[in-house]
Design a protein around this motif. Structure first.
Motif, PDB file in Angstrom:
ATOM      1  N   PRO A  90     100.541  66.618 -59.379  1.00 11.59           N
ATOM      2  CA  PRO A  90     100.772  65.637 -60.453  1.00 11.59           C
ATOM      3  C   PRO A  90     101.016  66.354 -61.776  1.00 11.59           C
ATOM      4  O   PRO A  90     100.435  67.402 -62.036  1.00 11.59           O
ATOM      5  N   MET A  91     101.881  65.784 -62.583  1.00  7.50           N
ATOM      6  CA  MET A  91     102.200  66.317 -63.905  1.00  7.50           C
ATOM      7  C   MET A  91     101.946  65.230 -64.932  1.00  7.50           C
ATOM      8  O   MET A  91     102.286  64.075 -64.697  1.00  7.50           O
ATOM      9  N   SER A  92     101.366  65.609 -66.046  1.00  3.22           N
ATOM     10  CA  SER A  92     101.208  64.664 -67.150  1.00  3.22           C
ATOM     11  C   SER A  92     101.093  65.460 -68.443  1.00  3.22           C
ATOM     12  O   SER A  92     100.610  66.581 -68.458  1.00  3.22           O
ATOM     13  N   ALA A  93     101.574  64.847 -69.506  1.00  2.00           N
ATOM     14  CA  ALA A  93     101.468  65.454 -70.829  1.00  2.00           C
ATOM     15  C   ALA A  93     101.489  64.341 -71.867  1.00  2.00           C
ATOM     16  O   ALA A  93     102.105  63.297 -71.653  1.00  2.00           O
ATOM     17  N   VAL A  94     100.790  64.577 -72.956  1.00  2.00           N
ATOM     18  CA  VAL A  94     100.809  63.669 -74.088  1.00  2.00           C
ATOM     19  C   VAL A  94     101.060  64.522 -75.320  1.00  2.00           C
ATOM     20  O   VAL A  94     100.397  65.542 -75.533  1.00  2.00           O
ATOM     21  N   LEU A  95     102.022  64.119 -76.115  1.00  2.16           N
ATOM     22  CA  LEU A  95     102.416  64.833 -77.317  1.00  2.16           C
ATOM     23  C   LEU A  95     102.567  63.809 -78.432  1.00  2.16           C
ATOM     24  O   LEU A  95     103.258  62.815 -78.258  1.00  2.16           O
ATOM     25  N   SER A  96     101.902  64.035 -79.556  1.00  2.00           N
ATOM     26  CA  SER A  96     102.058  63.102 -80.675  1.00  2.00           C
ATOM     27  C   SER A  96     102.024  63.836 -81.998  1.00  2.00           C
ATOM     28  O   SER A  96     101.507  64.945 -82.113  1.00  2.00           O
ATOM     29  N   GLU A  97     102.601  63.170 -82.992  1.00  4.03           N
ATOM     30  CA  GLU A  97     102.711  63.774 -84.312  1.00  4.03           C
ATOM     31  C   GLU A  97     101.330  64.080 -84.880  1.00  4.03           C
ATOM     32  O   GLU A  97     100.374  63.360 -84.645  1.00  4.03           O
ATOM     33  N   ALA A  98     101.258  65.186 -85.595  1.00  6.04           N
ATOM     34  CA  ALA A  98     100.036  65.607 -86.284  1.00  6.04           C
ATOM     35  C   ALA A  98     100.479  66.217 -87.601  1.00  6.04           C
ATOM     36  O   ALA A  98     100.777  67.405 -87.673  1.00  6.04           O
ATOM     37  N   GLY A  99     100.593  65.378 -88.611  1.00  8.60           N
ATOM     38  CA  GLY A  99     101.124  65.849 -89.892  1.00  8.60           C
ATOM     39  C   GLY A  99     102.595  66.168 -89.739  1.00  8.60           C
ATOM     40  O   GLY A  99     103.364  65.363 -89.224  1.00  8.60           O
ATOM     41  N   SER A 100     103.006  67.362 -90.110  1.00  6.40           N
ATOM     42  CA  SER A 100     104.409  67.761 -89.983  1.00  6.40           C
ATOM     43  C   SER A 100     104.669  68.507 -88.673  1.00  6.40           C
ATOM     44  O   SER A 100     105.739  69.078 -88.487  1.00  6.40           O
ATOM     45  N   SER A 101     103.698  68.505 -87.759  1.00  2.00           N
ATOM     46  CA  SER A 101     103.823  69.206 -86.489  1.00  2.00           C
ATOM     47  C   SER A 101     103.459  68.249 -85.350  1.00  2.00           C
ATOM     48  O   SER A 101     103.430  67.033 -85.536  1.00  2.00           O
ATOM     49  N   TYR A 102     103.167  68.803 -84.180  1.00  2.00           N
ATOM     50  CA  TYR A 102     102.787  68.012 -83.011  1.00  2.00           C
ATOM     51  C   TYR A 102     101.605  68.663 -82.312  1.00  2.00           C
ATOM     52  O   TYR A 102     101.461  69.881 -82.321  1.00  2.00           O
ATOM     53  N   LYS A 103     100.781  67.846 -81.705  1.00  2.00           N
ATOM     54  CA  LYS A 103      99.632  68.304 -80.922  1.00  2.00           C
ATOM     55  C   LYS A 103      99.601  67.502 -79.629  1.00  2.00           C
ATOM     56  O   LYS A 103     100.139  66.401 -79.552  1.00  2.00           O
TER      57      LYS A 103
END
Length: 183
Positions: A90-103
């Protein structure tokens, strides 16, 4: 079906999410980023290969579905599977904005069996993410070739060099349903 965890997949979806930002106002950058993640949302499928390290030469295939944003934030949520022979992961990822970058995180993050996404930048047709697990640092670049194909490269830092270790070629899976008019 047997499921087995492959450590080599730890960097894959870190895809399916920094080039220095261009000199554009923050509002324009936010709109550009949101547009990019909306553009890469959807169903993707394709082959990949491990090109360096202990598992060099291992070929695999992935089926991934991306959805833009989590909780209304700019970013991407990714789910799916990657397969080597009879084994599926299984593959999963969550990416969301964090200020001017991403986490974000891949699988359960670096505290588990995955990776942390520690930075990110979106350019017109690509995203570059910084990835980390313990003493391993690297980057994942996902670049749109066109609306329906994307190349993903995952590299790790060895001394002062970035060494590519995984390459993938994903193609958008389009519906085969024909639409017509009723007269």
């Amino acid at each position: 079906m047997h499921t087995r965890r492959f450590p080599v997949f730890a960097g894959l979806a870190a895809a399916i999410t920094g080039i220095a930002a261009l000199s554009v106002p923050a509002a324009d950058a936010a709109q550009r980023d949101r547009a990019f993640f909306e553009q890469v949302a959807g169903s993707w499928k394709g082959p990949g290969e491990i090109v360096a390290g202990k598992y060099k030469g291992t070929k695999f295939s992935c089926n991934l579905i991306g959805e833009p944003g989590v909780d209304g934030k700019t970013g991407l949520k990714l789910d799916g599977t990657c397969r080597v022979g009879l084994f599926s992961q299984p593959m999963s990822a969550v990416l969301s904005e964090a200020g001017s970058s991403y986490k974000g995180k891949f699988l359960d993050g670096a505290s588990g069996k995955g990776l942390d996404i520690i930075s990110g930048r979106v350019n017109k047709d690509n995203v570059v993410l910084g990835i980390n697990r313990s003493k391993l640092n690297g980057a994942m670049i996902a670049r749109l070739e066109d609306d329906n194909s994307m190349n993903v490269t995952i590299s790790v830092k060895v001394e002062d060099k970035m060494i590519p270790v995984i390459g993938m070629k994903l193609n958008r899976q389009l519906d085969d349903i024909k639409v017509g008019a009723i007269k």
